[in-house]
Design a protein around this motif. Structure first.
Motif, short mmCIF file in Angstrom:
data_model
loop_
_atom_site.label_atom_id
_atom_site.label_comp_id
_atom_site.label_asym_id
_atom_site.label_seq_id
_atom_site.Cartn_x
_atom_site.Cartn_y
_atom_site.Cartn_z
N MET A 181 -85.50 -80.75 -16.24
CA MET A 181 -85.34 -81.53 -17.48
C MET A 181 -84.24 -80.92 -18.33
O MET A 181 -84.23 -79.71 -18.57
N ASP A 223 -92.48 -83.18 -15.40
CA ASP A 223 -92.39 -84.39 -16.23
C ASP A 223 -93.74 -85.05 -16.49
O ASP A 223 -93.81 -86.05 -17.19
N LYS A 278 -91.65 -92.03 -16.82
CA LYS A 278 -90.56 -91.14 -16.43
C LYS A 278 -90.41 -91.08 -14.92
O LYS A 278 -89.28 -91.02 -14.39
#
Length: 286
Positions: free
Chosen positions: A137, A181, A278
């Motif tokens: 990320m 995530d 996501k």
């Protein structure tokens, strides 16, 4: 009652949306025919048509927000290819390819790398096991990198060398949150490190990782286990609008308090495969 709390009291800040470019894959072949995470139960029926309708709603939400969405063709026999976030990690037009842990998903890596190459990205073929944006990320100028279940720590060094950026390793300890995530949401992706902020589930991480997150992001939103359990953290933010799981109501309230505009969508059918907002969305940072 579900409860989501901020780590500290943070002032509401004026938010600004920035158009993004995403890669998605229609779930035309989605089903749950094997079990590689705790969410998957092959004995339970899945409804592919419903999964497509729910995915289309997510796609339409992104288009309505002004984002560019590109599509990779789904491949019969790869039911998890809809979870595009796992297909790689892209910064500065360089696509770091995925190298999946489980044999069932390994063919997805070359398929996504082929798409990257055909669409003008420089492709870096991975030497180590990693599952793309599932465990990588970008937060401000820093890359947060997850390990513990899927992505090998050796890939973190590979990513640091490839992008010449700071990579911070975080260890996941709860098998229900096997990708980074699922346990962290990036709320202000384009700001510098001093302004960047996240939301996360503290119990998903080991003690050392919790300490790192608390020090780096003192104003982070701490999300409740109830909201995390519907993959509320598996979300997408453009700096103002945050697309989240519709059932993550506590997280939604906290986002509103911080000046964000949460937008709830229903991906309950894809949740049967362990995926959410996501998971379905890979950001193309050119």
């Amino acid at each position: 009652m579900s409860e989501t709390l901020a780590a500290t009291t943070a002032p509401t800040t004026a938010r600004r949306a920035t158009p993004r470019s995403y890669l998605m894959c229609r779930p035309d072949f989605f089903t749950v025919s094997y079990r590689i995470n705790p969410w998957m139960h092959p004995q339970q029926p899945t409804d592919t048509a419903l999964a497509v309708r729910q995915w289309q709603s997510l796609y339409d939400t992104f288009i309505g927000l002004g984002h560019d969405v590109q599509l990779i063709d789904p491949i019969d026999g790869l039911p998890d290819m809809v979870f595009a976030a796992n297909g790689g990690f892209v910064i500065d037009n360089v696509a770091y390819g995925a190298n999946f842990t489980y044999a069932e998903r390994q063919p997805e890596g070359p398929a996504y790398m082929q798409w990257f190459g055909e669409h003008g990205f420089r492709v870096a073929e991975p030497k180590n096991i990693n599952e793309g944006e599932g465990d990588l990320m970008l937060v401000g100028d820093t890359i947060l990198a997850g390990t513990g279940f899927r992505t090998a720590t050796e890939s973190h060094r590979e990513v640091a060398d490839l992008y010449s950026r700071e990579v911070v390793s975080l260890t996941l300890v709860d098998p229900n949150f096997y990708h980074l995530d699922t346990a962290i949401a990036v709320l202000d992706p384009l700001t510098g490190d001093h302004d960047a902020n996240i939301a996360y589930l503290p119990s998903a991480f080991d003690e050392a990782s919790r300490g790192i997150l608390a020090e780096r992001y003192p104003n982070a939103i701490h999300v409740s286990p109830e909201d995390a359990a519907v993959l509320g953290l598996n979300s997408i933010s453009d700096g103002l609008n945050v697309v989240i799981a519709k059932r993550a109501t506590g997280f939604e309230a906290s986002l509103r308090e911080r000046g964000y505009n949460p937008i709830g969508v229903d991906l309950s059918e894809l949740l049967l495969g362990g995926g959410g907002v996501k998971c379905c969305t890979l950001e193309l940072r050119k």
